[in-house]
Design a protein around this motif. Structure first.
Motif, short mmCIF file in Angstrom:
data_model
loop_
_atom_site.label_atom_id
_atom_site.label_comp_id
_atom_site.label_asym_id
_atom_site.label_seq_id
_atom_site.Cartn_x
_atom_site.Cartn_y
_atom_site.Cartn_z
N TYR A 1 0.96 -1.44 0.15
CA TYR A 1 -0.51 -0.31 -0.01
C TYR A 1 1.16 1.31 0.03
O TYR A 1 1.60 1.20 1.34
N SER B 1 2.59 1.17 2.98
CA SER B 1 2.60 0.84 5.16
C SER B 1 3.35 -0.06 5.61
O SER B 1 3.53 -1.40 4.11
N ASP B 2 3.57 -0.56 6.63
CA ASP B 2 4.36 -1.62 6.80
C ASP B 2 3.02 -3.49 7.26
O ASP B 2 2.36 -2.75 7.60
N LEU C 1 3.58 3.51 8.75
CA LEU C 1 3.77 3.61 7.90
C LEU C 1 6.02 3.68 7.83
O LEU C 1 6.50 4.23 7.97
#
Lengths: 113, 115
Positions: B32, B94-95, B103
């Motif tokens: 993302y 996004s992690d 983020l």
């Protein structure tokens, strides 16, 4: 619709003191994340809270802590301040669902002298 | 682990010229991706986001970005720069996919727009 509100906007503290920063998320957002921004290290993730529980934590010493209240408002605390803690601290809130972006507040500028 | 690399810490363009800010990512899960803009003494404003729908994403202020999986890139473009576009731009991933508040940011690119 009100955005993410961070208070105070500016703070000056002395080395060794502690400080508490506040973040009020967008109404209905239950996730609140905190970031530290410095010229040298850029934007670094501190922690995330969701429904009063810490869900994720970055690589910061234990002097950095946070909490979230039942109304989703969040606070972060830094104890025993060091000169290197001088930074812009940003809070972001997020709604439910994968299509929601992260909305940031204007930040709190902390200066440690 | 996820990471983001922004190529070029400073980009200078003339007013009316094409803006191209480069971002490459590394992600172990479908990413993302986000672009944010920051004006002096302000927070981050979301320009656009990619969340696995259309690969060409249109954002605010005339910006758009194209997700290219084969190149692991998510470059930001605007056909015609305006003086008000001068700011710092951050690409982020996004992690761990979309279900996280963490983020990972690139180092940022400062865009200068010359009259």
């Amino acid at each position: 619709k009100a955005g993410v509100t961070q208070t105070p906007r500016y703070l000056i503290k002395t080395r060794g003191q502690q400080v508490t920063l506040s973040c009020s998320p967008i109404s209905g957002h239950r996730s609140v994340s905190w970031y530290q921004q410095t010229p040298g290290q850029g934007l670094q993730f501190l922690f995330e809270y969701f429904s009063e529980t810490q869900r994720n934590k970055g690589n910061f010493p234990g002097r950095f802590s946070g909490r979230q209240f039942s109304n989703s408002r969040s606070e972060m605390n830094v104890s025993t301040l060091e000169l290197g803690d001088s930074a812009l601290y940003l809070c972001a809130s997020r709604g439910q669902g994968y299509n929601y972006g992260y909305t940031f507040g204007s930040g709190t500028r902390l200066t440690v002298v | 682990a996820q990471s983001v690399t922004q190529l070029g810490s400073h980009v200078s363009v003339s007013e009316g010229a094409l803006v191209l800010l480069r971002c490459n990512y590394s992600s172990s899960v479908p990413p993302y991706l986000f672009w944010y803009v920051q004006y002096p003494n302000q927070g981050l404003q979301l320009l656009l986001k990619y969340t696995s729908a259309a690969t060409l994403v249109k954002g605010i202020n005339g910006f758009e970005a194209e997700f290219k999986k084969s190149e692991t890139s998510f470059h930001l473009t605007k056909p015609s720069a305006h003086m008000s576009d001068a700011a710092e731009y951050f690409c982020a991933v996004s992690d761990g996919g979309g279900n996280t508040g963490k983020l990972i940011f690139g180092q940022g690119t400062t865009l200068q727009v010359k009259p």
